[in-house]
Design a protein around this motif. Structure first.
Motif, mmCIF file in Angstrom:
data_model
loop_
_atom_site.group_PDB
_atom_site.id
_atom_site.type_symbol
_atom_site.label_atom_id
_atom_site.label_comp_id
_atom_site.label_asym_id
_atom_site.label_seq_id
_atom_site.Cartn_x
_atom_site.Cartn_y
_atom_site.Cartn_z
ATOM 1 N N LEU A 170 -23.081 8.940 -0.017
ATOM 2 C CA LEU A 170 -22.452 7.451 -0.431
ATOM 3 C C LEU A 170 -21.223 7.283 -0.530
ATOM 4 C CD1 LEU A 170 -23.319 4.653 -1.676
ATOM 5 C CD2 LEU A 170 -23.003 5.715 -3.813
ATOM 6 N N PHE A 171 -20.708 6.425 0.463
ATOM 7 C CA PHE A 171 -19.249 6.271 0.853
ATOM 8 C C PHE A 171 -18.877 4.910 -0.159
ATOM 9 C CE2 PHE A 171 -19.912 9.055 4.166
ATOM 10 C CZ PHE A 171 -18.603 9.530 4.373
ATOM 11 N N VAL A 172 -18.066 4.972 -1.059
ATOM 12 C CA VAL A 172 -17.629 3.815 -1.691
ATOM 13 C C VAL A 172 -16.082 3.572 -1.437
ATOM 14 C CG1 VAL A 172 -17.289 2.813 -4.014
ATOM 15 C CG2 VAL A 172 -19.251 4.189 -3.558
ATOM 16 N N THR A 173 -15.811 2.459 -0.839
ATOM 17 C CA THR A 173 -14.356 2.064 -0.706
ATOM 18 C C THR A 173 -14.070 0.495 -1.103
ATOM 19 O OG1 THR A 173 -12.928 2.172 1.369
ATOM 20 C CG2 THR A 173 -15.123 1.269 1.976
ATOM 21 N N SER A 174 -12.831 0.319 -1.076
ATOM 22 C CA SER A 174 -12.534 -1.142 -1.425
ATOM 23 C C SER A 174 -11.529 -1.578 -0.217
ATOM 24 C CB SER A 174 -11.572 -0.919 -2.830
ATOM 25 O OG SER A 174 -10.921 -2.214 -3.144
ATOM 26 N N ARG A 175 -11.760 -2.958 -0.193
ATOM 27 C CA ARG A 175 -10.799 -3.559 0.847
ATOM 28 C C ARG A 175 -9.298 -3.452 0.286
ATOM 29 N NH1 ARG A 175 -15.037 -8.029 1.548
ATOM 30 N NH2 ARG A 175 -15.122 -7.828 -0.595
ATOM 31 N N LYS A 176 -9.322 -3.401 -1.024
ATOM 32 C CA LYS A 176 -7.908 -3.268 -1.767
ATOM 33 C C LYS A 176 -7.393 -1.804 -2.150
ATOM 34 C CE LYS A 176 -8.246 -7.927 -3.717
ATOM 35 N NZ LYS A 176 -8.287 -8.653 -5.066
ATOM 36 N N ASP A 177 -8.050 -1.057 -1.566
ATOM 37 C CA ASP A 177 -7.459 0.381 -1.912
ATOM 38 C C ASP A 177 -6.062 0.742 -1.063
ATOM 39 O OD1 ASP A 177 -7.292 3.261 -1.820
ATOM 40 O OD2 ASP A 177 -9.316 3.471 -1.568
ATOM 41 N N THR A 178 -5.164 1.103 -2.130
ATOM 42 C CA THR A 178 -3.741 1.308 -1.633
ATOM 43 C C THR A 178 -3.444 2.881 -1.265
ATOM 44 O OG1 THR A 178 -3.144 1.582 -3.882
ATOM 45 C CG2 THR A 178 -3.024 -0.469 -2.893
ATOM 46 N N ASP A 179 -4.723 3.880 -1.351
ATOM 47 C CA ASP A 179 -4.376 5.065 -1.251
ATOM 48 C C ASP A 179 -5.063 5.644 0.168
ATOM 49 O OD1 ASP A 179 -2.909 5.833 -3.407
ATOM 50 O OD2 ASP A 179 -4.688 5.267 -4.754
ATOM 51 N N ARG A 185 -6.663 4.118 3.582
ATOM 52 C CA ARG A 185 -7.011 2.839 4.160
ATOM 53 C C ARG A 185 -8.462 2.647 4.396
ATOM 54 N NH1 ARG A 185 -3.909 4.362 9.274
ATOM 55 N NH2 ARG A 185 -5.759 3.084 10.175
ATOM 56 N N PRO A 186 -9.093 1.362 4.112
ATOM 57 C CA PRO A 186 -10.559 0.924 4.118
ATOM 58 C C PRO A 186 -11.022 1.490 5.422
ATOM 59 C CG PRO A 186 -9.107 -0.464 2.833
ATOM 60 C CD PRO A 186 -8.271 0.386 3.538
ATOM 61 N N ASP A 187 -10.332 0.883 6.729
ATOM 62 C CA ASP A 187 -10.831 1.297 7.744
ATOM 63 C C ASP A 187 -11.063 2.645 8.276
ATOM 64 O OD1 ASP A 187 -8.002 1.302 7.915
ATOM 65 O OD2 ASP A 187 -8.028 1.593 10.378
ATOM 66 N N LEU A 188 -10.500 3.775 7.515
ATOM 67 C CA LEU A 188 -10.618 5.065 7.688
ATOM 68 C C LEU A 188 -11.815 5.366 6.862
ATOM 69 C CD1 LEU A 188 -6.865 6.624 7.676
ATOM 70 C CD2 LEU A 188 -8.358 5.904 9.583
ATOM 71 N N SER A 189 -11.978 5.092 5.665
ATOM 72 C CA SER A 189 -13.051 5.242 4.946
ATOM 73 C C SER A 189 -14.479 4.987 5.943
ATOM 74 C CB SER A 189 -13.259 4.692 3.601
ATOM 75 O OG SER A 189 -12.231 5.283 3.308
ATOM 76 N N LYS A 190 -14.259 3.662 6.568
ATOM 77 C CA LYS A 190 -15.617 3.118 7.082
ATOM 78 C C LYS A 190 -15.686 4.091 8.405
ATOM 79 C CE LYS A 190 -17.411 -0.871 9.319
ATOM 80 N NZ LYS A 190 -17.207 -2.285 9.645
ATOM 81 N N LYS A 191 -14.626 4.298 9.096
ATOM 82 C CA LYS A 191 -14.758 5.222 10.294
ATOM 83 C C LYS A 191 -15.652 6.577 9.871
ATOM 84 C CE LYS A 191 -12.042 7.399 13.987
ATOM 85 N NZ LYS A 191 -10.585 7.553 14.472
ATOM 86 N N TRP A 192 -15.139 7.280 9.024
ATOM 87 C CA TRP A 192 -15.731 8.655 8.272
ATOM 88 C C TRP A 192 -17.250 8.231 7.960
ATOM 89 C CZ3 TRP A 192 -13.736 11.204 3.556
ATOM 90 C CH2 TRP A 192 -14.223 12.577 3.361
ATOM 91 N N ALA A 193 -17.591 7.322 7.236
ATOM 92 C CA ALA A 193 -19.135 7.031 7.242
ATOM 93 C C ALA A 193 -19.659 6.812 8.216
ATOM 94 C CB ALA A 193 -18.960 5.893 6.168
ATOM 95 N N PRO A 242 0.853 -1.344 -0.119
ATOM 96 C CA PRO A 242 0.052 -0.021 -0.006
ATOM 97 C C PRO A 242 0.981 1.333 -0.166
ATOM 98 C CG PRO A 242 -0.762 -1.695 1.450
ATOM 99 C CD PRO A 242 0.334 -2.211 0.960
ATOM 100 N N ASN A 243 0.309 2.370 -0.356
ATOM 101 C CA ASN A 243 1.082 3.521 -0.567
ATOM 102 C C ASN A 243 0.369 4.732 0.531
ATOM 103 O OD1 ASN A 243 2.340 5.498 -1.902
ATOM 104 N ND2 ASN A 243 0.516 6.340 -2.899
ATOM 105 N N TRP A 244 -0.170 3.963 1.857
ATOM 106 C CA TRP A 244 -0.754 4.880 2.749
ATOM 107 C C TRP A 244 0.398 5.820 3.310
ATOM 108 C CZ3 TRP A 244 -2.631 0.084 4.879
ATOM 109 C CH2 TRP A 244 -3.851 -0.771 4.280
ATOM 110 N N GLY A 245 1.465 5.553 3.415
ATOM 111 C CA GLY A 245 2.647 6.533 3.988
ATOM 112 C C GLY A 245 3.548 7.225 3.057
ATOM 113 N N LYS A 246 3.303 7.124 1.855
ATOM 114 C CA LYS A 246 4.127 7.546 0.987
ATOM 115 C C LYS A 246 3.581 8.799 0.299
ATOM 116 C CE LYS A 246 5.708 2.882 -0.252
ATOM 117 N NZ LYS A 246 5.536 1.906 -1.169
ATOM 118 N N GLY A 247 4.791 9.675 -0.370
ATOM 119 C CA GLY A 247 4.306 10.873 -0.921
ATOM 120 C C GLY A 247 3.449 10.787 -2.309
ATOM 121 N N VAL A 248 2.757 12.022 -2.623
ATOM 122 C CA VAL A 248 1.831 11.697 -3.499
ATOM 123 C C VAL A 248 2.360 12.705 -4.540
ATOM 124 C CG1 VAL A 248 -0.641 12.369 -4.175
ATOM 125 C CG2 VAL A 248 -0.007 11.396 -1.853
#
Length: 87
Positions: free
Chosen positions: A65-74, A76-84, A1-7
């Motif tokens: 509507l929040f759409v997220t993927s378990r395989k999201d590399t940008d 984290r899916p748990d953060l999308s769920k928490k926000w929703a 995953p790319n979660w902590g990397k630069g964009v």
């Protein structure tokens, strides 16, 4: 995953390998994948940096509507769920 990397300034999606679309849309049929593949557009890296930076947003007054993927590399899916759940 790319979660902590630069964009980068531009996230390249357009004209990418067809297999990436297949991987991103595992439950879709072939016609839908081909339709999406030809229509991907590049995104602004500034938006992704803002999201990752912990920026807060005011909740809009319309249904969401929040759409997220378990395989999201940008994002984290748990953060999308928490926000929703919070909204």
């Amino acid at each position: 995953p790319n979660w902590g990397k630069g964009v980068p300034d531009v996230l390249k999606w357009a004209n990418g390998p067809y297999q990436e679309t297949v991987d991103a849309m595992p439950d879709s049929d072939e016609a839908t994948r081909k339709f999406a593949w030809k229509r991907w557009r590049d995104d602004s890296g500034a938006v992704m940096r803002a999201v990752r930076g912990g920026r807060t947003y005011e909740r809009p007054g319309c249904p969401l509507l929040f759409v997220t993927s378990r395989k999201d590399t940008d994002i984290r899916p748990d953060l999308s769920k928490k926000w929703a759940v919070q909204w």
